[in-house]
Write a protein that holds these residues in place. Structure first.
Motif, short mmCIF file in Angstrom:
data_model
loop_
_atom_site.label_atom_id
_atom_site.label_comp_id
_atom_site.label_asym_id
_atom_site.label_seq_id
_atom_site.Cartn_x
_atom_site.Cartn_y
_atom_site.Cartn_z
N ASP A 105 0.84 -1.20 0.00
CA ASP A 105 0.00 0.00 0.00
C ASP A 105 0.88 1.25 0.00
OD1 ASP A 105 -2.34 -1.49 0.22
OD2 ASP A 105 -2.38 -1.36 2.42
N ASP A 106 0.30 2.35 -0.45
CA ASP A 106 0.93 3.66 -0.24
C ASP A 106 0.36 4.23 1.04
OD1 ASP A 106 2.78 4.27 -2.23
OD2 ASP A 106 1.15 4.46 -3.69
N VAL A 107 1.22 4.51 2.01
CA VAL A 107 0.74 5.02 3.30
C VAL A 107 1.55 6.25 3.69
CG1 VAL A 107 0.06 2.70 4.08
CG2 VAL A 107 2.30 3.58 4.69
N GLU A 108 1.05 6.95 4.68
CA GLU A 108 1.76 8.15 5.12
C GLU A 108 3.05 7.77 5.87
OE1 GLU A 108 0.39 11.88 7.74
OE2 GLU A 108 -1.17 10.95 6.49
N ARG A 109 4.10 8.52 5.61
CA ARG A 109 5.36 8.27 6.31
C ARG A 109 5.18 8.63 7.79
NH1 ARG A 109 10.87 10.84 3.83
NH2 ARG A 109 11.34 11.90 5.75
N PRO A 110 5.65 7.77 8.72
CA PRO A 110 5.46 8.12 10.15
C PRO A 110 6.35 9.29 10.58
CG PRO A 110 6.69 6.06 9.92
CD PRO A 110 6.33 6.48 8.54
N THR A 111 5.93 9.94 11.63
CA THR A 111 6.71 11.04 12.21
C THR A 111 7.24 10.55 13.56
OG1 THR A 111 5.12 12.56 11.26
CG2 THR A 111 6.62 13.47 12.90
N PRO A 112 8.55 10.67 13.81
CA PRO A 112 9.06 10.14 15.09
C PRO A 112 8.64 10.99 16.27
CG PRO A 112 10.82 11.24 13.86
CD PRO A 112 9.62 11.24 12.97
#
Ligand SMILES: NC(=O)c1ccc[n+]([C@@H]2O[C@H](COP(=O)([O-])OP(=O)(O)OC[C@H]3O[C@@H](n4cnc5c(N)ncnc54)[C@H](OP(=O)(O)O)[C@@H]3O)[C@@H](O)[C@H]2O)c1
Length: 319
Positions: free
Chosen positions: A18-25
């Motif tokens: 899937d294309d998903v949002e990149r996580p934010t640390p």
């Protein structure tokens, strides 16, 4: 970013890219650009809905290796561009079968420069397990005799090397000649066929009748009575499985044998262990055998192959 996910529990074919949002640390996390992640048996159990209760959709993968992309405000030990490997991802927040993963800094360590991404990823969870079992729980010493069931497995082939490096005499079992040859190369003194009807006698013969000081067991329901037969007086059994078969206790009493279950969820801080493994990697005292590498698109095959077995070491997935 691209990530492997499953939206429902089921067979391996529920895995999709899937294309998903990149996580934010978060403040205490590191964003790692994942170059490789390994397949662990527990991933298959999670996916099949047989273990844990993760929110869906889920990104599988609990370990990996890659570059530090970004660090949280409270993280001091790492900076962007560092090569790292990691172990023990909390899957509720997303796994490592993704181009990026936000990982608590306590689960990350520096990966030596000459160690490949696939080897770094392959070592994460199984290396931490083998080290915790043998060095922290069992406290193996030079000269000890250590029996490692399933020595060709992810945990097993690292346990063989860690025990051999500690100066222990290693007896390991495996299912094929090729696997047994490989285990000899990795440091096992004696390699035996796990299917042998005379396995207990063969282990006792290999120890001149004395038995082994430590057993590392991943199939206690199959091996507990053999373990009790071959373990020396005062010896110990370390078990990586949750179920302890019923016994009347007498064999434990007679030989003063202890049994110690290991559940890695209870050992969430992984950096000290990974640092020890990194030291062994730098000394060329440890490696991971990468049996096969898959892409995100073929991750489902990796989930099938780990159950089929028949190889030495680990299966790895790369973006
Ligand atoms: N408690 C924890 O926190 C924890 C942590 C890590 C792992 N584990 C568990 O520990 C086990 C091993 O993990 P792993 O990552 O090493 O799995 P793995 O890589 O799949 O290895 C399993 C090994 O068992 C061998 N095997 C198959 N049948 C056997 C038999 N009858 N007797 C002895 N060995 C046999 C396999 O050999 P073949 O290839 O020849 O079939 C394979 O080498 C798994 O059940 C895993 O879930 C628990």
């Amino acid at each position: 970013m691209r990530a492997v996910r499953y939206h429902e529990h089921g067979d391996a074919d529920v895995l999709q890219v899937d294309d998903v949002e990149r996580p934010t640390p978060d403040r205490d996390e590191i964003l790692v650009e994942i170059r490789a992640a390994s397949v662990n048996r527990v991933d298959v159990l999670f996916r099949a809905g047989q273990y844990g209760d993760l929110p869906l959709p889920t990104i599988p993968g609990g370990d990996g290796a890659g570059f530090v992309e970004e660090v949280g405000a409270d993280v001091e030990e790492f900076e962007p561009g560092d090569r790292v490997f990691l172990s023990g991802m909390d899957r509720a927040d997303g796994g490592t079968f993704a181009e990026y993963a936000a990982v608590p800094a306590e689960k990350v360590a520096h990966l030596p420069g000459d160690v490949s991404w696939t080897v770094g990823a392959a070592i994460g969870n199984v290396g931490a397990t083998a080290w915790t079992a043998l060095e922290e729980l069992a406290g193996i010493q030079a000269g000890d005799r250590v029996l490692i069931h399933g020595g060709s497995g992810g945990v097993g082939h690292l346990a063989v090397q860690i025990a051999a490096h500690s100066g222990a005499e290693v007896i390991a079992t495996a299912g094929t000649d090729a696997a047994r040859d490989r285990l000899r190369d990795l440091g096992a003194t004696t390699v035996l066929d796990y299917d042998s009807d005379a396995l207990a006698d063969e282990i006792l013969t290999a120890t001149d009748g004395a038995g082994v000081d430590t057993v590392l067991d991943h199939r206690l329901e199959e091996y507990l009575s053999l373990d009790l037969e071959v373990v020396a007086e005062g010896g110990q059994i370390i078990s990586t499985m949750g179920h302890i078969p019923e016994t009347n206790g007498r064999p434990f009493y007679n030989k003063e044998v202890s049994i110690r279950p290991l559940k890695m969820d209870n050992h969430p801080v992984r950096r000290p262990v990974l640092d020890r493994l990194a030291r062994l990697l730098r000394q060329d005292a440890l490696t991971a055998v990468v049996a096969e590498t898959y892409s995100f698109d073929t991750a489902a095959r990796a989930h099938q192959e780990i159950l089929a077995g028949g190889y030495v070491g680990k299966l790895v997935v790369t973006p």
